[in-house]
Design a protein around this motif. Structure first.
Motif, PDB file in Angstrom:
ATOM      1  N   ILE A 147       0.839  -1.201   0.000  1.00 11.30           N
ATOM      2  CA  ILE A 147       0.000   0.000   0.000  1.00 11.30           C
ATOM      3  C   ILE A 147       0.874   1.250   0.000  1.00 11.30           C
ATOM      4  O   ILE A 147       0.573   2.238  -0.679  1.00 11.30           O
ATOM      5  CB  ILE A 147      -0.941  -0.013   1.221  1.00 11.30           C
ATOM      6  CG1 ILE A 147      -1.931  -1.176   1.106  1.00 11.30           C
ATOM      7  CG2 ILE A 147      -1.691   1.310   1.335  1.00 11.30           C
ATOM      8  CD1 ILE A 147      -2.730  -1.408   2.365  1.00 11.30           C
ATOM      9  N   ALA A 148       1.973   1.219   0.768  1.00 13.59           N
ATOM     10  CA  ALA A 148       2.905   2.351   0.781  1.00 13.59           C
ATOM     11  C   ALA A 148       3.492   2.588  -0.603  1.00 13.59           C
ATOM     12  O   ALA A 148       3.704   3.736  -1.006  1.00 13.59           O
ATOM     13  CB  ALA A 148       4.020   2.102   1.796  1.00 13.59           C
TER      14      ALA A 148
ATOM     15  N   PHE B 120     -15.027  10.252  -4.425  1.00 11.17           N
ATOM     16  CA  PHE B 120     -15.864   9.084  -4.697  1.00 11.17           C
ATOM     17  C   PHE B 120     -15.122   7.751  -4.537  1.00 11.17           C
ATOM     18  O   PHE B 120     -15.759   6.721  -4.313  1.00 11.17           O
ATOM     19  CB  PHE B 120     -16.474   9.172  -6.102  1.00 11.17           C
ATOM     20  CG  PHE B 120     -15.506   9.140  -7.241  1.00 11.17           C
ATOM     21  CD1 PHE B 120     -15.100   7.938  -7.790  1.00 11.17           C
ATOM     22  CD2 PHE B 120     -15.000  10.310  -7.781  1.00 11.17           C
ATOM     23  CE1 PHE B 120     -14.211   7.896  -8.850  1.00 11.17           C
ATOM     24  CE2 PHE B 120     -14.110  10.276  -8.843  1.00 11.17           C
ATOM     25  CZ  PHE B 120     -13.710   9.068  -9.383  1.00 11.17           C
ATOM     26  N   LEU B 121     -13.794   7.745  -4.630  1.00  9.59           N
ATOM     27  CA  LEU B 121     -13.077   6.477  -4.496  1.00  9.59           C
ATOM     28  C   LEU B 121     -13.071   5.969  -3.057  1.00  9.59           C
ATOM     29  O   LEU B 121     -13.165   4.754  -2.824  1.00  9.59           O
ATOM     30  CB  LEU B 121     -11.641   6.628  -5.007  1.00  9.59           C
ATOM     31  CG  LEU B 121     -11.481   6.833  -6.514  1.00  9.59           C
ATOM     32  CD1 LEU B 121     -10.014   6.927  -6.893  1.00  9.59           C
ATOM     33  CD2 LEU B 121     -12.152   5.700  -7.289  1.00  9.59           C
ATOM     34  N   ALA B 122     -12.958   6.867  -2.086  1.00 11.29           N
ATOM     35  CA  ALA B 122     -12.969   6.429  -0.685  1.00 11.29           C
ATOM     36  C   ALA B 122     -14.308   5.778  -0.314  1.00 11.29           C
ATOM     37  O   ALA B 122     -14.324   4.678   0.251  1.00 11.29           O
ATOM     38  CB  ALA B 122     -12.655   7.602   0.243  1.00 11.29           C
TER      39      ALA B 122
ATOM     40  N   VAL C 115      -7.726   5.002  -0.083  1.00 10.10           N
ATOM     41  CA  VAL C 115      -7.990   3.810   0.732  1.00 10.10           C
ATOM     42  C   VAL C 115      -6.998   3.620   1.866  1.00 10.10           C
ATOM     43  O   VAL C 115      -7.201   2.747   2.717  1.00 10.10           O
ATOM     44  CB  VAL C 115      -7.998   2.537  -0.148  1.00 10.10           C
ATOM     45  CG1 VAL C 115      -8.964   2.681  -1.306  1.00 10.10           C
ATOM     46  CG2 VAL C 115      -6.605   2.190  -0.652  1.00 10.10           C
ATOM     47  N   VAL C 116      -5.932   4.418   1.903  1.00  6.72           N
ATOM     48  CA  VAL C 116      -4.855   4.139   2.856  1.00  6.72           C
ATOM     49  C   VAL C 116      -5.337   4.210   4.300  1.00  6.72           C
ATOM     50  O   VAL C 116      -4.981   3.371   5.131  1.00  6.72           O
ATOM     51  CB  VAL C 116      -3.658   5.088   2.616  1.00  6.72           C
ATOM     52  CG1 VAL C 116      -4.037   6.534   2.866  1.00  6.72           C
ATOM     53  CG2 VAL C 116      -2.485   4.687   3.499  1.00  6.72           C
TER      54      VAL C 116
ATOM     55  N   PRO D  10     -13.093   5.313   8.317  1.00  2.00           N
ATOM     56  CA  PRO D  10     -11.778   5.967   8.262  1.00  2.00           C
ATOM     57  C   PRO D  10     -11.323   6.330   6.861  1.00  2.00           C
ATOM     58  O   PRO D  10     -10.648   7.341   6.681  1.00  2.00           O
ATOM     59  CB  PRO D  10     -10.842   4.932   8.902  1.00  2.00           C
ATOM     60  CG  PRO D  10     -11.562   3.630   8.795  1.00  2.00           C
ATOM     61  CD  PRO D  10     -13.016   3.960   8.884  1.00  2.00           C
ATOM     62  N   ALA D  11     -11.684   5.541   5.850  1.00  2.00           N
ATOM     63  CA  ALA D  11     -11.265   5.869   4.483  1.00  2.00           C
ATOM     64  C   ALA D  11     -11.885   7.178   4.039  1.00  2.00           C
ATOM     65  O   ALA D  11     -11.210   8.063   3.490  1.00  2.00           O
ATOM     66  CB  ALA D  11     -11.642   4.737   3.528  1.00  2.00           C
ATOM     67  N   SER D  12     -13.193   7.344   4.268  1.00  2.99           N
ATOM     68  CA  SER D  12     -13.871   8.575   3.869  1.00  2.99           C
ATOM     69  C   SER D  12     -13.419   9.759   4.718  1.00  2.99           C
ATOM     70  O   SER D  12     -13.273  10.871   4.211  1.00  2.99           O
ATOM     71  CB  SER D  12     -15.386   8.405   3.978  1.00  2.99           C
ATOM     72  OG  SER D  12     -15.874   7.552   2.974  1.00  2.99           O
ATOM     73  N   ALA D  13     -13.204   9.526   6.007  1.00  2.17           N
ATOM     74  CA  ALA D  13     -12.758  10.608   6.883  1.00  2.17           C
ATOM     75  C   ALA D  13     -11.368  11.094   6.476  1.00  2.17           C
ATOM     76  O   ALA D  13     -11.103  12.293   6.415  1.00  2.17           O
ATOM     77  CB  ALA D  13     -12.756  10.136   8.336  1.00  2.17           C
TER      78      ALA D  13
END
Length: 513
Positions: free
Chosen positions: A83-84, A133-135, A187-188, A437-440
């Motif tokens: 992911i990093a 929109f991706l989150a 997404v991280v 958490p992704a959206s936040a």
């Protein structure tokens, strides 16, 4: 009317038995959800503890470590590292041809300076749009599919930008490439929360942040030499090639991290393998609001967070300031080569120091650390980070062009240490303190990207009118007058503000009781 003998119907008996088991599961599940509501680190409940109540309940196998929180340490680290890598490539792409913007302008026959700066900014503006929109989509369809599809779009349009012959072609490709490239950042936050618990989360965030740290440092270093020795077009093709390599690593070593999606995939496989129509998961026991507000909120969740959650608005403002200062300060004074290495050294030191500080703060309550934990405790280190940022900016601004070059470089490194501390603290606060958490995390990243993209358009004029010394001093005063007070307000009133935000959001999406 003829009496019906219920006992004489095996199908009906099976249906009644299934319904009885499902009701038992439902009651136990609702009880666990209520118990978990006030826990500082809620974990997705898949129902494995009461599978014996109903054999039709499909759960994640604990022995097979199907739940991301039960993965081996090695698998968690490997996933976080991949992911990093995805988070590295986009910042790398956004800065790799920064030193050679004039060559891009010559190649595309751009004579307007603002239009030339826009070629840098448009990628970051696309980041902001993509995050919106991706989150939320990652919280519907999983993290892995979003990363892979986004990376594919990024590769395609990075190649396309390298072949662009007009400013319009180049801008469109850069914008669409930025949309795809934003997937990793989208997404991280969710991925870190999916895999790691509260105690290990600072170290995991440190691994993830290596990508955004190294990207802006290596990008200009490589891009400058490549543009001089080959062509600015190769700066785009190189990022596409590197992203392709990372994509292969992702296909091999990036499993799905979102537990609800993993459970849905398992249910689908089990249903294909057997012909039982009564199979279900705990996801089928959750309320499914059908109102317009709920459906709409799934796609505008980051915007809804910013509009409805006062705690996140404060966090977003300070996070934006810190990031813009780093980007604006770098572009405005033409920091390249060794200067960018100084930024990298400062960020690495800041990351290590922040991780140690977070561990110390978390463990100060001993065995009761998890029970007494509050997300606002992550913000304590921002006080030190803010002081370092302010001191580093003043040191750089009033020593540049007046003293030996090592003095402003030290100031740059000190500023980077503080900025990294602030970024990690806000990131962890966002991951720990909010339901999605992704959206936040995307919500605070949206404003950061907008400010970062806009700064190259007005930054040069700012420093031209005020000078390097007072231009940089203005940024330091903004941290002192706005940033630190915001952190103090957030630390004191954060729990109350988050409760207000939760109530507003549940009312908005139609899930409040």
């Amino acid at each position: 009317m003829e009496d019906i003998d219920l006992k004489s119907s095996p199908t009906l008996d099976a249906a009644l038995e299934h319904e009885s088991g499902r009701n038992l599961v439902y009651r136990h599940y609702q009880g666990l959800l209520k118990e978990q509501k006030d826990q500082p680190d809620p974990v997705f409940i898949d129902g494995h503890t009461f599978q014996e109540l109903d054999p039709n309940l499909v759960v994640l196998d604990g022995d097979a470590s199907e739940h991301p929180r039960t993965w081996t340490f090695k698998k968690k680290v490997r996933t976080t590292a991949v992911i990093a890598a995805f988070c590295f490539i986009s910042p790398f792409a956004s800065t790799i041809f920064a030193p050679s913007v004039h060559l891009v302008m010559e190649g595309l026959h751009i004579t307007n300076g603002t239009l030339g700066s826009l070629q840098l900014s448009i990628f970051l503006f696309a980041f902001a749009v993509g995050l919106l929109f991706l989150a939320p989509l990652s919280e519907m369809y999983g993290r892995a599919i979003i990363i892979h599809l986004g990376n594919l779009v990024f590769i395609a349009f990075s190649v396309g930008a390298g072949f662009a012959q007009t400013p319009a072609q180049f801008s469109v490709c850069r914008f669409l490439g930025g949309l795809g490239g934003s997937a990793g950042l989208a997404v991280v936050g969710g991925c870190v929360a999916d895999i790691w618990d509260l105690e290990a989360r600072p170290k995991a965030s440190g691994i993830v942040m290596l990508g955004p740290i190294l990207g802006p440092i290596l990008g200009p270093l490589i891009g400058g030499w490549m543009s001089q020795g080959a062509s600015w077009r190769w700066t785009l093709w190189l990022t596409a090639i590197a992203s392709g390599v990372i994509a292969i690593a992702g296909l091999l070593w990036l499993p799905e991290t979102y537990a609800p999606r993993i459970l849905e995939n398992k249910l689908r496989k089990v249903c294909v393998a057997c012909s039982n129509d009564h199979l279900y998961t705990v996801l089928d026991l959750r309320p499914r609001p059908a109102g317009f507000g709920y459906l709409f909120s799934r796609f505008v969740r980051p915007v809804a967070y910013l509009a409805l959650d006062p705690a996140l608005v404060l966090a977003s403002a300070f996070y934006s300031y810190a990031s813009v200062f780093a980007l604006g300060y770098g572009h405005s004074v033409g920091i390249v080569g060794t200067d960018f290495l100084a930024v990298g050294i400062g960020m690495i030191i800041g990351t290590i120091g922040t991780i140690k500080a977070m561990d110390a703060i978390f463990k100060k309550n001993g065995p009761e650390a998890k029970k007494n934990y509050k997300p606002e405790s992550r913000l304590l280190s921002c006080i030190v980070g803010g002081a370092l940022s302010i001191g580093g900016l003043f040191m750089y601004g009033f020593s540049a062009l007046r003293t030996h070059f090592m003095v402003p470089l030290v100031g740059i490194a000190i500023f980077a240490m503080g900025s990294m501390n602030i970024m990690m603290a806000i990131q962890l606060y966002t991951i720990d303190g909010f339901k999605y958490p992704a959206s936040a995390f995307a919500a605070i990243s949206v404003t950061r990207c907008i400010f970062a993209g806009a700064f190259p358009l007005f930054g040069p004029d700012l420093f031209e009118k005020l000078g390097i010394d007072w231009g940089v001093a203005l940024l330091a005063f903004l941290i002192l007058g706005i940033g630190l007070p915001l952190v103090l307000l957030l630390y004191v009133f954060g729990p109350r503000l988050r409760k207000i935000g939760v109530a507003r959001y549940e009312k908005f999406e139609g899930t409040s009781e």
